[in-house]
Design a protein around this motif. Sequence first.
Motif, PDB file in Angstrom:
ATOM      1  N   GLY A  16       2.013 -16.047   4.879  1.00  0.00           N
ATOM      2  CA  GLY A  16       2.086 -15.939   6.325  1.00  0.00           C
ATOM      3  C   GLY A  16       3.167 -14.969   6.748  1.00  0.00           C
ATOM      4  N   LEU A  17       3.934 -15.365   7.747  1.00  0.00           N
ATOM      5  CA  LEU A  17       5.015 -14.521   8.249  1.00  0.00           C
ATOM      6  C   LEU A  17       6.361 -14.978   7.683  1.00  0.00           C
ATOM      7  N   TRP A  18       6.355 -15.309   6.414  1.00  0.00           N
ATOM      8  CA  TRP A  18       7.572 -15.641   5.668  1.00  0.00           C
ATOM      9  C   TRP A  18       7.478 -14.936   4.335  1.00  0.00           C
ATOM     10  N   LEU A  19       8.048 -13.724   4.287  1.00  0.00           N
ATOM     11  CA  LEU A  19       7.839 -12.826   3.162  1.00  0.00           C
ATOM     12  C   LEU A  19       9.165 -12.277   2.651  1.00  0.00           C
ATOM     13  N   ALA A  20       9.136 -11.838   1.406  1.00  0.00           N
ATOM     14  CA  ALA A  20      10.248 -11.070   0.845  1.00  0.00           C
ATOM     15  C   ALA A  20       9.694  -9.786   0.271  1.00  0.00           C
ATOM     16  N   MET A  21      10.245  -8.668   0.713  1.00  0.00           N
ATOM     17  CA  MET A  21       9.959  -7.382   0.091  1.00  0.00           C
ATOM     18  C   MET A  21      10.885  -7.270  -1.112  1.00  0.00           C
ATOM     19  N   VAL A  22      10.300  -7.327  -2.303  1.00  0.00           N
ATOM     20  CA  VAL A  22      11.079  -7.358  -3.538  1.00  0.00           C
ATOM     21  C   VAL A  22      11.334  -5.931  -3.997  1.00  0.00           C
ATOM     22  N   LEU A  23      12.581  -5.634  -4.290  1.00  0.00           N
ATOM     23  CA  LEU A  23      12.975  -4.276  -4.646  1.00  0.00           C
ATOM     24  C   LEU A  23      13.139  -4.131  -6.159  1.00  0.00           C
ATOM     25  N   SER A  24      12.983  -2.925  -6.639  1.00  0.00           N
ATOM     26  CA  SER A  24      13.151  -2.639  -8.060  1.00  0.00           C
ATOM     27  C   SER A  24      14.606  -2.373  -8.420  1.00  0.00           C
ATOM     28  N   ALA A  25      15.483  -2.347  -7.420  1.00  0.00           N
ATOM     29  CA  ALA A  25      16.918  -2.182  -7.634  1.00  0.00           C
ATOM     30  C   ALA A  25      17.650  -3.021  -6.594  1.00  0.00           C
ATOM     31  N   GLU A  26      18.914  -3.296  -6.848  1.00  0.00           N
ATOM     32  CA  GLU A  26      19.683  -4.142  -5.934  1.00  0.00           C
ATOM     33  C   GLU A  26      20.198  -3.308  -4.754  1.00  0.00           C
ATOM     34  N   ARG A  27      19.257  -2.987  -3.854  1.00  0.00           N
ATOM     35  CA  ARG A  27      19.581  -2.130  -2.713  1.00  0.00           C
ATOM     36  C   ARG A  27      19.237  -2.799  -1.387  1.00  0.00           C
ATOM     37  N   ALA A  28      19.092  -4.120  -1.385  1.00  0.00           N
ATOM     38  CA  ALA A  28      18.653  -4.812  -0.172  1.00  0.00           C
ATOM     39  C   ALA A  28      19.605  -4.592   0.999  1.00  0.00           C
ATOM     40  N   ALA A  29      20.914  -4.645   0.746  1.00  0.00           N
ATOM     41  CA  ALA A  29      21.880  -4.441   1.823  1.00  0.00           C
ATOM     42  C   ALA A  29      21.757  -3.044   2.403  1.00  0.00           C
ATOM     43  N   ASP A  30      21.489  -2.059   1.549  1.00  0.00           N
ATOM     44  CA  ASP A  30      21.304  -0.689   2.027  1.00  0.00           C
ATOM     45  C   ASP A  30      20.026  -0.569   2.860  1.00  0.00           C
ATOM     46  N   VAL A  31      18.967  -1.251   2.424  1.00  0.00           N
ATOM     47  CA  VAL A  31      17.714  -1.236   3.193  1.00  0.00           C
ATOM     48  C   VAL A  31      17.933  -1.885   4.554  1.00  0.00           C
TER      49      VAL A  31
ATOM     50  N   ALA B 116       0.813  -1.218   0.000  1.00  0.00           N
ATOM     51  CA  ALA B 116       0.000   0.000   0.000  1.00  0.00           C
ATOM     52  C   ALA B 116       0.846   1.268   0.000  1.00  0.00           C
ATOM     53  N   LEU B 117       2.109   1.155   0.387  1.00  0.00           N
ATOM     54  CA  LEU B 117       2.977   2.335   0.379  1.00  0.00           C
ATOM     55  C   LEU B 117       3.180   2.872  -1.033  1.00  0.00           C
ATOM     56  N   GLY B 118       3.162   1.990  -2.015  1.00  0.00           N
ATOM     57  CA  GLY B 118       3.360   2.421  -3.384  1.00  0.00           C
ATOM     58  C   GLY B 118       4.717   3.051  -3.633  1.00  0.00           C
ATOM     59  N   HIS B 119       5.716   2.600  -2.879  1.00  0.00           N
ATOM     60  CA  HIS B 119       7.041   3.211  -3.024  1.00  0.00           C
ATOM     61  C   HIS B 119       7.730   2.686  -4.279  1.00  0.00           C
ATOM     62  N   PRO B 120       8.399   3.552  -5.034  1.00  0.00           N
ATOM     63  CA  PRO B 120       9.022   3.093  -6.287  1.00  0.00           C
ATOM     64  C   PRO B 120      10.143   2.078  -6.105  1.00  0.00           C
ATOM     65  N   LEU B 121      10.743   2.009  -4.916  1.00  0.00           N
ATOM     66  CA  LEU B 121      11.796   1.022  -4.697  1.00  0.00           C
ATOM     67  C   LEU B 121      11.230  -0.362  -4.434  1.00  0.00           C
ATOM     68  N   VAL B 122       9.937  -0.472  -4.125  1.00  0.00           N
ATOM     69  CA  VAL B 122       9.304  -1.757  -3.822  1.00  0.00           C
ATOM     70  C   VAL B 122       8.490  -2.206  -5.023  1.00  0.00           C
ATOM     71  N   SER B 123       8.865  -3.335  -5.602  1.00  0.00           N
ATOM     72  CA  SER B 123       8.133  -3.839  -6.761  1.00  0.00           C
ATOM     73  C   SER B 123       7.097  -4.886  -6.392  1.00  0.00           C
ATOM     74  N   GLY B 124       7.111  -5.377  -5.158  1.00  0.00           N
ATOM     75  CA  GLY B 124       6.114  -6.349  -4.736  1.00  0.00           C
ATOM     76  C   GLY B 124       6.518  -7.062  -3.461  1.00  0.00           C
TER      77      GLY B 124
END
Length: 402
Positions: A339-354, A326-334
């Motif tokens: 359940g409580l086992w999720l991956a926040m998928v990014l539109s760029a390779e910035r996971a370590a920075d997040v 619902a945030l609709g942030h451009p860095l989040v693609s999905g």
Amino acid sequence: MTAGPARTANADLRDRFEAAFMPNYGVPPLALARGEGAYLWDADGARYLDLFAGIAVSSLGHGHPALVEAVSRQAATLAHSSNLLVNEPEVLLAERLLGLLRTPGRVFLANSGTEANECAAKLAIKYGRTTGRRYFVAAENGFHGRTLGALALTGKASIRDQFGPFPLDVRFIPYGDADALKQAVTHECAAVFLEPTQGEAGVVPPPPGYMTAAREICDTTGALLVLDEIQSAIGRTGHWFAHQHDGVVPDVLTLAKGLGGGMPIGACVGFGDAGVIFAKGDHGSTFGGNPVSCAAALAVLDTIDHDGLLAHARAAGERLSSGIQALGHPLVSGVRGRGLWLAMVLSAERAADVQAAAQRAGFLVNAVQPDAVRLAPALVITFEQIDSFLAALPAILAEVTP
């Protein structure tokens, strides 16, 4: 002459860690001191909301009274028995797991997920040699552990290649491709090793029907279907076991992580004929079936059942997933997972920075892949705690967005 800045407890412990341990982990970013519920405190006293629970291990969070009581009571009663003698907690746990699985089978208890997968591999080797089968099939980007047998089944070249050759002949196919699986599995295949959702690959679920197709392919060819649920079981996805979402029954199932709630334990379950492949002396473990770890696992299962944590995992996971989207942030693609086992998928390779920005904001997440942030909090996390992360997330993402 003025003294330099005082060393923090975090920095001191990290330096001592680096000096004392092999360099295979690098130096972790934090030194932890204690935990309570879904929170952790570092050695300097800073508090963090723990959103990956020690890699999906701490099912009940930190310091849960049921777990503390069970471990304390059992440690004071009988801490170890070896595999030469029987202890009641191991029998109770094996019976409880079979009851939850609702399928006749036999259990082998180990100390970790890797050991559970080693047990499964040995079952498949013996099955193959008695039935004229000589190779295995596993998925690209799958992860089954780092010992030589488990690593042979792990489809990640970055951690495999320097340690070969391996003791198993394994053919890797793209995960989720039923046609590729059908082509790879012949009557000479001993076993197919799959995760119901790939964990270390970035919480990657299979397409609809893939698990059913895998079951049918193995039934047709006679290969064993081995499902690695080291991460996905024990309520993590909102069911006791992730394969229950798809209505399939494997021949062999491996468990660990969340089963012990923080205590080391693993389990390999063989169903039907697969449960009696081993003969006396074929496999063993000095610490497998440890009564303290088994008491902890029983406390975890009892608490999940009594406190309705399967339903809570589904509801809390939906709140977390929908809130991120619902945030609709451009860095989040999905968002992937259940359940409580999720991956926040990014539109760029910035996971370590997040991950680093989240830590600075007081939240612990896991950059499982360059473009994927793993979220696997304790099953006891509250809606309010989830909302606190969702409220902070826009600023965390803004900090790392160019």
